[in-house]
Design a protein around this motif. Structure first.
Motif, PDB file in Angstrom:
ATOM      1  N   LYS A   1       4.460   1.595   1.766  1.00  0.00           N
ATOM      2  CA  LYS A   1       5.331   2.698   1.387  1.00  0.00           C
ATOM      3  C   LYS A   1       4.696   3.933   1.987  1.00  0.00           C
ATOM      4  CE  LYS A   1       6.721   5.532  -2.532  1.00  0.00           C
ATOM      5  NZ  LYS A   1       6.775   6.677  -1.644  1.00  0.00           N
ATOM      6  N   PHE A   2       5.388   4.546   2.918  1.00  0.00           N
ATOM      7  CA  PHE A   2       4.804   5.596   3.746  1.00  0.00           C
ATOM      8  C   PHE A   2       5.418   6.937   3.365  1.00  0.00           C
ATOM      9  CE2 PHE A   2       4.274   8.153   7.546  1.00  0.00           C
ATOM     10  CZ  PHE A   2       3.048   7.765   8.072  1.00  0.00           C
TER      11      PHE A   2
ATOM     12  N   LEU B   1       4.291   9.465  14.182  1.00  0.00           N
ATOM     13  CA  LEU B   1       3.459   8.718  15.140  1.00  0.00           C
ATOM     14  C   LEU B   1       2.747   7.601  14.373  1.00  0.00           C
ATOM     15  CD1 LEU B   1       1.963   8.136  17.800  1.00  0.00           C
ATOM     16  CD2 LEU B   1       0.319   9.921  17.177  1.00  0.00           C
ATOM     17  N   ASP B   2       2.128   7.963  13.281  1.00  0.00           N
ATOM     18  CA  ASP B   2       1.434   6.970  12.461  1.00  0.00           C
ATOM     19  C   ASP B   2       2.423   5.901  11.972  1.00  0.00           C
ATOM     20  OD1 ASP B   2      -0.533   5.681  11.003  1.00  0.00           O
ATOM     21  OD2 ASP B   2      -0.572   7.147   9.376  1.00  0.00           O
ATOM     22  N   PHE B   3       3.551   6.351  11.447  1.00  0.00           N
ATOM     23  CA  PHE B   3       4.539   5.390  10.928  1.00  0.00           C
ATOM     24  C   PHE B   3       5.049   4.471  12.040  1.00  0.00           C
ATOM     25  CE2 PHE B   3       8.891   4.139   9.632  1.00  0.00           C
ATOM     26  CZ  PHE B   3       8.560   3.454   8.482  1.00  0.00           C
ATOM     27  N   GLY B   4       5.424   5.059  13.172  1.00  0.00           N
ATOM     28  CA  GLY B   4       5.945   4.273  14.289  1.00  0.00           C
ATOM     29  C   GLY B   4       4.932   3.237  14.756  1.00  0.00           C
ATOM     30  N   GLN B   5       3.662   3.615  14.778  1.00  0.00           N
ATOM     31  CA  GLN B   5       2.637   2.671  15.220  1.00  0.00           C
ATOM     32  C   GLN B   5       2.380   1.564  14.194  1.00  0.00           C
ATOM     33  OE1 GLN B   5       1.202   2.194  18.401  1.00  0.00           O
ATOM     34  NE2 GLN B   5       3.165   3.237  18.502  1.00  0.00           N
ATOM     35  N   CYS B   6       2.607   1.866  12.936  1.00  0.00           N
ATOM     36  CA  CYS B   6       2.539   0.799  11.916  1.00  0.00           C
ATOM     37  C   CYS B   6       3.575  -0.271  12.242  1.00  0.00           C
ATOM     38  CB  CYS B   6       2.829   1.359  10.519  1.00  0.00           C
ATOM     39  SG  CYS B   6       1.513   2.362   9.853  1.00  0.00           S
TER      40      CYS B   6
ATOM     41  N   TYR C   1       0.866  -1.183   0.000  1.00  0.00           N
ATOM     42  CA  TYR C   1       0.000   0.000   0.000  1.00  0.00           C
ATOM     43  C   TYR C   1       0.900   1.230   0.000  1.00  0.00           C
ATOM     44  CZ  TYR C   1      -3.027   3.776   1.600  1.00  0.00           C
ATOM     45  OH  TYR C   1      -3.674   4.981   1.703  1.00  0.00           O
ATOM     46  N   TYR C   2       0.593   2.151  -0.875  1.00  0.00           N
ATOM     47  CA  TYR C   2       1.370   3.380  -1.030  1.00  0.00           C
ATOM     48  C   TYR C   2       0.574   4.521  -0.401  1.00  0.00           C
ATOM     49  CZ  TYR C   2       3.871   7.058  -3.793  1.00  0.00           C
ATOM     50  OH  TYR C   2       4.574   8.147  -4.218  1.00  0.00           O
ATOM     51  N   HIS C   3       1.027   4.923   0.779  1.00  0.00           N
ATOM     52  CA  HIS C   3       0.338   5.949   1.564  1.00  0.00           C
ATOM     53  C   HIS C   3       0.958   7.307   1.254  1.00  0.00           C
ATOM     54  CE1 HIS C   3      -1.790   7.568   5.044  1.00  0.00           C
ATOM     55  NE2 HIS C   3      -0.658   7.990   5.577  1.00  0.00           N
ATOM     56  N   ILE C   4       0.207   8.168   0.593  1.00  0.00           N
ATOM     57  CA  ILE C   4       0.727   9.492   0.251  1.00  0.00           C
ATOM     58  C   ILE C   4      -0.414  10.511   0.356  1.00  0.00           C
ATOM     59  CG2 ILE C   4       0.607   8.957  -2.271  1.00  0.00           C
ATOM     60  CD1 ILE C   4       3.234  10.830  -2.475  1.00  0.00           C
ATOM     61  N   PRO C   5      -0.846  10.750   1.614  1.00  0.00           N
ATOM     62  CA  PRO C   5      -2.058  11.536   1.853  1.00  0.00           C
ATOM     63  C   PRO C   5      -1.997  12.959   1.301  1.00  0.00           C
ATOM     64  CG  PRO C   5      -0.850  11.159   3.919  1.00  0.00           C
ATOM     65  CD  PRO C   5      -0.227  10.282   2.876  1.00  0.00           C
ATOM     66  N   ALA C   6      -0.811  13.565   1.260  1.00  0.00           N
ATOM     67  CA  ALA C   6      -0.740  14.951   0.781  1.00  0.00           C
ATOM     68  C   ALA C   6      -1.129  15.025  -0.699  1.00  0.00           C
ATOM     69  CB  ALA C   6       0.657  15.515   0.992  1.00  0.00           C
ATOM     70  N   LEU C   7      -0.862  13.975  -1.440  1.00  0.00           N
ATOM     71  CA  LEU C   7      -1.218  13.998  -2.863  1.00  0.00           C
ATOM     72  C   LEU C   7      -2.574  13.375  -3.154  1.00  0.00           C
ATOM     73  CD1 LEU C   7       2.155  13.525  -4.792  1.00  0.00           C
ATOM     74  CD2 LEU C   7       0.876  15.583  -4.318  1.00  0.00           C
ATOM     75  N   THR C   8      -2.950  12.323  -2.415  1.00  0.00           N
ATOM     76  CA  THR C   8      -4.250  11.703  -2.713  1.00  0.00           C
ATOM     77  C   THR C   8      -5.395  12.428  -2.004  1.00  0.00           C
ATOM     78  OG1 THR C   8      -4.077  10.176  -0.840  1.00  0.00           O
ATOM     79  CG2 THR C   8      -3.272   9.377  -2.970  1.00  0.00           C
ATOM     80  N   GLY C   9      -5.098  13.106  -0.900  1.00  0.00           N
ATOM     81  CA  GLY C   9      -6.170  13.696  -0.109  1.00  0.00           C
ATOM     82  C   GLY C   9      -6.902  12.663   0.734  1.00  0.00           C
ATOM     83  N   VAL C  10      -6.457  11.415   0.682  1.00  0.00           N
ATOM     84  CA  VAL C  10      -7.091  10.364   1.500  1.00  0.00           C
ATOM     85  C   VAL C  10      -6.265  10.224   2.779  1.00  0.00           C
ATOM     86  CG1 VAL C  10      -7.700   7.910   1.623  1.00  0.00           C
ATOM     87  CG2 VAL C  10      -8.048   9.195  -0.507  1.00  0.00           C
TER      88      VAL C  10
ATOM     89  N   ARG D   1      -5.517   6.889   8.327  1.00  0.00           N
ATOM     90  CA  ARG D   1      -4.192   6.634   8.876  1.00  0.00           C
ATOM     91  C   ARG D   1      -3.709   5.231   8.504  1.00  0.00           C
ATOM     92  NH1 ARG D   1      -3.426   6.815  14.186  1.00  0.00           N
ATOM     93  NH2 ARG D   1      -1.494   7.997  14.219  1.00  0.00           N
ATOM     94  N   ALA D   2      -2.430   5.147   8.203  1.00  0.00           N
ATOM     95  CA  ALA D   2      -1.866   3.867   7.769  1.00  0.00           C
ATOM     96  C   ALA D   2      -1.965   2.824   8.882  1.00  0.00           C
ATOM     97  CB  ALA D   2      -0.415   4.070   7.346  1.00  0.00           C
TER      98      ALA D   2
END
Ligand SMILES: CC(=O)N[C@H](C=O)[C@@H](O)[C@H](O)[C@H](O)CO
Ligand SMILES: CC(=O)C(=O)O
Length: 320
Positions: free
Chosen positions: A173-174, A180-185, A142-151, A154-155
């Motif tokens: 891919k974060f 915080l989100d990344f660390g919790q993943c 899963y490619y998490h890129i909220p700034a570009l997708t607007g979605v 949280r990962a």
């Protein structure tokens, strides 16, 4: 289940899609590009048709041809080729996923659909699941890129129980600065063998501390070697040296960010550093200015970032 494969780790270059001055994809330089990454940057994993590759600005048939070319030219040279197959249309995404499987890709990655958007975790998972099912033997990221997708889902939430829904799920891919989100993943999935690939190159060291197992980024096209030195220092637990490398990389990224940095600029920098013509970006992006390229060239030299023999006008002598 995905065929057991070596876990994707270390640096992954998000490849540029070379184009001609007329705006057509230019497959003719991809062979050279592979050799450059492997020999000059020591980077043997690539992420094709993502943000940097203008994947969402290419037609489906172009995406197929670009992916095929990387697979062909990378054969026996690259370790892993991950192909981004995300699209607004589920059907197109499935077609690309199936195609990636047919050509032997080592992984597929998908962003969240970003026009008509999924608003809940379950809906996003269902979308991803349908794509992953089109390539049932290929590791899925899963490619998490909220700034570009607007979605902004949280990962960490998305990963909760994801393998029950997507058995091929292999990693994340974060591309966000929320550690915080990344660390919790990482923290919540310690039992799994997932790859946690960080996508904000200027902050990679912080993500390594949080447990990143690798990184996917645009700058590894030309700062791969430098970033590998940082990874090695980190591995040896020489954190002050690792920090020196990170600061050095930050000085460069900070410099270009202030000038305006994006995919167009990445194309210009890579052309400058590798000597391989990446060409202009496709609309709606616009070609980087001559002034940009000139100041970047001066900056790279002052940071001693290049062996200057690599520069295409190679009349300057080697640094580092
Ligand atoms: C938005 C974007 O393109 N992000 C890239 C990959 O995720 C990064 O590699 C950045 O280009 C890099 O971190 C510089 O900001
Ligand atoms: C940077 C990255 O991962 C991309 O270009 O998609």
């Amino acid at each position: 289940m995905a065929a057991p494969k070596k876990k994707l780790q270390g640096l992954v270059a998000a490849t540029i899609t070379p184009m001609t001055e007329n705006g057509e994809i230019n497959l003719s330089v991809i062979g050279q590009y592979v050799d450059y990454l492997v020999k000059e940057q020591g980077v043997k994993n690539i992420f094709v048709n993502g943000t940097t590759g203008e994947g969402l600005s290419l037609s489906v048939s172009e995406r197929r041809r670009v992916a095929e070319e990387w697979m062909t030219k990378g054969k026996d040279k690259l370790d892993q080729v991950v192909i981004h197959v995300g699209a607004l249309s589920l059907k197109e995404s499935q077609e690309l996923a199936q195609h990636a499987a047919e050509i032997g890709a080592d992984g597929i990655a998908v962003i969240a659909p970003f026009f008509l958007k999924p608003w809940t975790k379950d809906v996003l998972i269902n979308f991803l699941k349908e794509v992953a099912a089109a390539a049932p033997a290929v590791p899925f990221y899963y490619y998490h890129i909220p700034a570009l997708t607007g979605v902004k889902i949280r990962a960490e939430e998305l990963l909760d129980g994801i393998q029950d829904k997507i058995p091929t799920f292999q990693g994340l891919k974060f591309s966000d600065t929320d550690l915080l989100d990344f660390g919790q993943c990482v923290d919540q999935n310690r039992q799994q063998q997932f790859a946690f690939l960080f996508g904000v190159d200027e902050q990679l060291l912080s993500a390594l501390v949080m447990g990143a197992t690798g990184a996917v980024g645009s700058t590894y096209n030309y700062l791969g070697k430098k970033t590998s030195q940082m990874l090695e220092a980190f591995e040896r637990k020489d954190f002050s040296l690792a920090l020196n490398y990170q600061f050095c990389i930050q000085r460069f990224i900070n410099f270009v960010v202030k000038l305006g940095f994006g995919v167009s600029q990445t194309k210009a920098i890579m052309t400058l550093v590798s000597g391989i013509p990446m060409g202009p970006p496709r609309l709606p992006l616009q070609k980087a200015s001559r002034e940009f390229t000139d100041s970047v060239e001066a900056k790279l030299k002052s940071l001693d970032f290049l062996s200057f023999t690599d520069l295409k006008d190679g009349n300057l002598e080697a640094g580092s």
